[in-house]
Design a protein around this motif. Structure first.
Motif, PDB file in Angstrom:
ATOM      1  N   ASN A 150      38.550  41.788  45.577  1.00 14.78           N
ATOM      2  CA  ASN A 150      39.943  41.424  45.333  1.00 14.78           C
ATOM      3  C   ASN A 150      40.433  40.336  46.280  1.00 14.78           C
ATOM      4  N   LYS A 151      40.022  40.386  47.534  1.00 14.51           N
ATOM      5  CA  LYS A 151      40.573  39.477  48.532  1.00 14.51           C
ATOM      6  C   LYS A 151      39.959  38.084  48.490  1.00 14.51           C
ATOM      7  N   SER A 152      38.707  37.962  48.083  1.00 13.10           N
ATOM      8  CA  SER A 152      38.069  36.650  48.188  1.00 13.10           C
ATOM      9  C   SER A 152      37.269  36.253  46.959  1.00 13.10           C
ATOM     10  N   ILE A 153      36.452  37.133  46.453  1.00 12.61           N
ATOM     11  CA  ILE A 153      35.491  36.748  45.416  1.00 12.61           C
ATOM     12  C   ILE A 153      36.174  36.433  44.096  1.00 12.61           C
ATOM     13  N   PHE A 154      37.180  37.214  43.716  1.00 13.13           N
ATOM     14  CA  PHE A 154      37.794  37.090  42.391  1.00 13.13           C
ATOM     15  C   PHE A 154      38.370  35.691  42.162  1.00 13.13           C
ATOM     16  N   ALA A 155      39.310  35.259  42.995  1.00 12.27           N
ATOM     17  CA  ALA A 155      39.941  33.953  42.804  1.00 12.27           C
ATOM     18  C   ALA A 155      38.961  32.812  43.052  1.00 12.27           C
ATOM     19  N   ASN A 156      38.090  32.964  44.046  1.00 13.24           N
ATOM     20  CA  ASN A 156      37.151  31.888  44.376  1.00 13.24           C
ATOM     21  C   ASN A 156      36.130  31.642  43.275  1.00 13.24           C
ATOM     22  N   SER A 157      35.903  32.633  42.443  1.00 14.94           N
ATOM     23  CA  SER A 157      34.935  32.485  41.353  1.00 14.94           C
ATOM     24  C   SER A 157      35.574  31.947  40.080  1.00 14.94           C
ATOM     25  N   GLY A 158      36.848  31.580  40.139  1.00 14.20           N
ATOM     26  CA  GLY A 158      37.543  31.163  38.925  1.00 14.20           C
ATOM     27  C   GLY A 158      37.989  32.355  38.104  1.00 14.20           C
ATOM     28  N   TYR A 159      38.294  33.461  38.798  1.00 18.39           N
ATOM     29  CA  TYR A 159      38.792  34.695  38.177  1.00 18.39           C
ATOM     30  C   TYR A 159      37.768  35.318  37.230  1.00 18.39           C
ATOM     31  N   LYS A 160      36.526  35.243  37.639  1.00 23.30           N
ATOM     32  CA  LYS A 160      35.470  35.894  36.860  1.00 23.30           C
ATOM     33  C   LYS A 160      35.247  37.305  37.393  1.00 23.30           C
ATOM     34  N   THR A 161      34.990  38.220  36.494  1.00 21.84           N
ATOM     35  CA  THR A 161      34.696  39.598  36.855  1.00 21.84           C
ATOM     36  C   THR A 161      33.313  39.955  36.322  1.00 21.84           C
ATOM     37  N   ASN A 162      32.938  41.197  36.469  1.00 20.20           N
ATOM     38  CA  ASN A 162      31.647  41.623  35.930  1.00 20.20           C
ATOM     39  C   ASN A 162      31.640  41.602  34.407  1.00 20.20           C
ATOM     40  N   LEU A 163      32.817  41.696  33.802  1.00 24.25           N
ATOM     41  CA  LEU A 163      32.954  41.622  32.346  1.00 24.25           C
ATOM     42  C   LEU A 163      32.817  40.166  31.907  1.00 24.25           C
ATOM     43  N   ASN A 164      31.844  39.879  31.042  1.00 28.07           N
ATOM     44  CA  ASN A 164      31.641  38.492  30.619  1.00 28.07           C
ATOM     45  C   ASN A 164      32.476  38.170  29.379  1.00 28.07           C
ATOM     46  N   GLU A 165      32.228  37.004  28.794  1.00 28.37           N
ATOM     47  CA  GLU A 165      33.025  36.521  27.663  1.00 28.37           C
ATOM     48  C   GLU A 165      32.273  36.603  26.332  1.00 28.37           C
ATOM     49  N   ASN A 166      31.242  37.410  26.264  1.00 28.41           N
ATOM     50  CA  ASN A 166      30.452  37.490  25.034  1.00 28.41           C
ATOM     51  C   ASN A 166      31.176  38.226  23.907  1.00 28.41           C
ATOM     52  N   GLU A 167      32.067  39.152  24.272  1.00 28.33           N
ATOM     53  CA  GLU A 167      32.775  39.936  23.266  1.00 28.33           C
ATOM     54  C   GLU A 167      34.255  40.032  23.628  1.00 28.33           C
TER      55      GLU A 167
ATOM     56  N   HIS B  14      50.827  35.022  27.242  1.00 27.57           N
ATOM     57  CA  HIS B  14      50.677  34.278  28.487  1.00 27.57           C
ATOM     58  C   HIS B  14      49.671  34.976  29.399  1.00 27.57           C
ATOM     59  N   MET B  15      48.696  34.218  29.873  1.00 27.91           N
ATOM     60  CA  MET B  15      47.735  34.759  30.827  1.00 27.91           C
ATOM     61  C   MET B  15      48.369  34.849  32.208  1.00 27.91           C
ATOM     62  N   MET B  16      48.129  35.970  32.887  1.00 28.61           N
ATOM     63  CA  MET B  16      48.582  36.163  34.261  1.00 28.61           C
ATOM     64  C   MET B  16      47.362  36.378  35.155  1.00 28.61           C
ATOM     65  N   HIS B  17      47.340  35.655  36.285  1.00 26.83           N
ATOM     66  CA  HIS B  17      46.272  35.810  37.264  1.00 26.83           C
ATOM     67  C   HIS B  17      46.872  36.319  38.572  1.00 26.83           C
ATOM     68  N   PHE B  18      46.179  37.232  39.206  1.00 25.37           N
ATOM     69  CA  PHE B  18      46.597  37.780  40.490  1.00 25.37           C
ATOM     70  C   PHE B  18      45.441  37.578  41.467  1.00 25.37           C
ATOM     71  N   PRO B  19      45.520  36.548  42.311  1.00 28.34           N
ATOM     72  CA  PRO B  19      44.367  36.158  43.137  1.00 28.34           C
ATOM     73  C   PRO B  19      43.798  37.264  44.015  1.00 28.34           C
ATOM     74  N   THR B  20      44.631  38.215  44.433  1.00 32.52           N
ATOM     75  CA  THR B  20      44.135  39.290  45.300  1.00 32.52           C
ATOM     76  C   THR B  20      43.926  40.591  44.545  1.00 32.52           C
ATOM     77  N   ASP B  21      43.870  40.509  43.215  1.00 32.61           N
ATOM     78  CA  ASP B  21      43.709  41.737  42.428  1.00 32.61           C
ATOM     79  C   ASP B  21      42.941  41.454  41.146  1.00 32.61           C
ATOM     80  N   GLY B  22      41.663  41.764  41.161  1.00 29.17           N
ATOM     81  CA  GLY B  22      40.858  41.645  39.954  1.00 29.17           C
ATOM     82  C   GLY B  22      40.634  42.977  39.276  1.00 29.17           C
ATOM     83  N   SER B  23      41.342  44.010  39.743  1.00 31.20           N
ATOM     84  CA  SER B  23      41.183  45.326  39.137  1.00 31.20           C
ATOM     85  C   SER B  23      41.850  45.349  37.772  1.00 31.20           C
ATOM     86  N   TYR B  24      41.908  46.506  37.166  1.00 32.56           N
ATOM     87  CA  TYR B  24      42.368  46.600  35.791  1.00 32.56           C
ATOM     88  C   TYR B  24      43.861  46.907  35.697  1.00 32.56           C
ATOM     89  N   HIS B  25      44.476  46.427  34.620  1.00 36.04           N
ATOM     90  CA  HIS B  25      45.818  46.771  34.146  1.00 36.04           C
ATOM     91  C   HIS B  25      46.942  46.023  34.868  1.00 36.04           C
TER      92      HIS B  25
END
Length: 458
Positions: free
Chosen positions: A231-248, A289-300
């Motif tokens: 949440n603190k570093s990896i999420f925003a630095n990766s372009g808001y990518k998570t373990n969930l990909n974009e295949n589906e 509208h997409m919302m991004h939270f740089p310090t929170d890549g968790s759900y909901h």
């Protein structure tokens, strides 16, 4: 809303008329899933906790169910009829029921001259029940061509699985395999709505495979990474990518917050860009509208962005923000440009959670609005009470629900509103939506966090 309509909910704050409250019966400690980390207990216990799955202790289920039942009793005290199916509620002609409700409200508003008297609207409440005589249980194995699971999750949090967008109920395409069939348990209720409401629409996006190979980048992702570091570093630095990909296409219903014609969607561990694209194509008359939270890549989203009431000619709109998870300044500009006042929610009263909890302590802002001046909050959240009641002038109803943190949610999570006195109003007329839709969300690196200074200078 046409008088024959039952399904009708466009916002989070309009007067509530019909809601579903979850149940803790039969709930299990779920299998591990690559979708998101299930347990939020002490880090030194994580390796042990991950080994625990299966039916939850009966005593904890009874405690959780007692709190859910108490929530139903609380709503009953607000002139609410509680039933186990909507067939019981709508055994009268729907048109007569809604006409009588509106007539009584109109008469009350005309004859009541005491400003201190609060008129209570009638709210109908339903609960998910087993379609057979057997008790609800989720400790049986599931299998599809793409996964096997020893246990299911349960029905404590309908908000995660179902959402009402106007006159349409959408079954969320959750990426969590242990919730793959969860919406099936709501089919008796959904078919009751379908039979009673000729205007209801009912949609399900393409069913995700929930395959750990097809939908996720790394099966063991959450074992390899600390969620705080993510949440603190990896999420925003990766372009808001998570373990969930974009295949589906994947999202939970709780990744969405409704504000009339505009709907907000959180990029998270449970919601990908494809989910937003599906919503935009399926509901072209709404703006997503997409919302991004740089310090929170968790759900909901419903603990991070909580609208309380819309702007009027005499006052700003009010939206609560979670100070632990601030949004992007660029995305909050839509609010400041349309006369919305952002308010930082106080910190939660306690960060302590049970070892097997599925949620962190950041549920203090997970509140349920009965209308634009009355909300229900968890009873121990005294800082939130002081903000809403003492500073903002809301009627605040407190309800014990702390045990439900262990089962996956707060007061907003364990409910699903089906009908409000609502319409598809435009609360954000000043915007360039076409330009927003052209953003490349797969390569998005904006990291400037919103602050009070951004609001003051807008």
């Amino acid at each position: 809303m046409a008088l024959s309509s039952i399904v009708n909910s466009w916002t989070e704050w309009a007067p509530l008329e019909f809601i579903c409250v979850g149940t803790a019966e039969g709930m299990c400690c779920p299998d591990e899933t690559p979708s998101y980390p299930w347990h939020t207990g002490p880090p030194n216990l994580c390796s042990y906790i991950r080994a625990i799955s299966g039916p939850r202790p009966r005593r904890r289920i009874e405690q959780a169910q007692a709190q859910l039942d108490n929530l139903a009793e609380l709503l009953r005290a607000e002139s609410i009829v509680v039933a186990s199916s909507i067939d019981e509620i709508f055994d009268e002609d729907v048109r007569q029921v809604l006409t009588r409700k509106r007539t009584s409200l109109e008469k009350s508003s005309q004859t009541n001259t005491n400003d201190k008297t609060i008129q209570k609207n009638k709210i109908d409440v339903c609960r998910p029940v087993s379609s057979s005589q057997e008790e609800l249980c989720f400790n049986h194995q599931l299998a599809t061509p793409h996964f096997k699971s020893q246990y299911q999750f349960g029905l404590a949090c309908p908000r995660d699985i179902l959402i009402t967008l106007g006159d349409t109920v959408v079954e969320a395409p959750t990426s969590a395999h242990i919730r793959y069939f969860e919406s099936e348990y709501y089919k008796p209720l959904l078919y009751s709505l379908w039979r009673c409401d000729p205007n209801m629409k009912w949609l399900q996006p393409p069913k995700p495979t929930c395959s750990s190979i097809k939908m996720f980048n790394d099966v063991d992702y959450w074992e390899k990474i600390n969620t705080k570091d993510f949440n603190k570093s990896i999420f925003a630095n990766s372009g808001y990518k998570t373990n969930l990909n974009e295949n589906e296409i994947a999202f939970d219903a709780a990744d969405i917050v409704r504000m009339g014609k505009d709907v907000f969607y959180k990029k998270s561990a449970s919601a990908n860009n494809q989910g937003l694209y599906w919503l935009r194509r399926t509901f072209p008359n709404l703006r997503f509208h997409m919302m991004h939270f740089p310090t929170d890549g968790s759900y909901h989203l419903d603990t991070s962005l909580i609208p309380l009431r819309p702007p009027t000619s005499g006052s700003h709109g009010l939206v609560l923000l979670n100070q632990n998870y601030p949004p992007l300044a660029s995305e909050m500009k839509l609010f400041t440009d349309n006369d919305w006042r952002s308010i930082w929610a106080p910190l939660h009263s306690t960060g302590e959670v049970p070892p097997l909890a599925l949620c962190t302590g950041n549920l203090n802002a997970n509140i349920l609005s009965l209308n634009d001046h009355c909300v229900v909050i968890e009873e121990c959240e005294t800082p939130m009470y002081r903000l809403l009641h003492d500073e903002l002038g809301f009627d605040v109803i407190t309800c014990p629900l702390r045990v439900l943190n262990e089962f996956g949610g707060g007061i907003h999570c364990v409910t699903w509103d089906i009908r409000r006195q609502d319409s598809c109003s435009d609360y954000f007329p000043n915007q360039n939506y076409d330009s927003e839709c052209q953003l490349d969300l797969n390569n998005y690196f904006d990291r400037k966090i919103f602050s009070n200074h951004d609001e003051d200078t807008s």
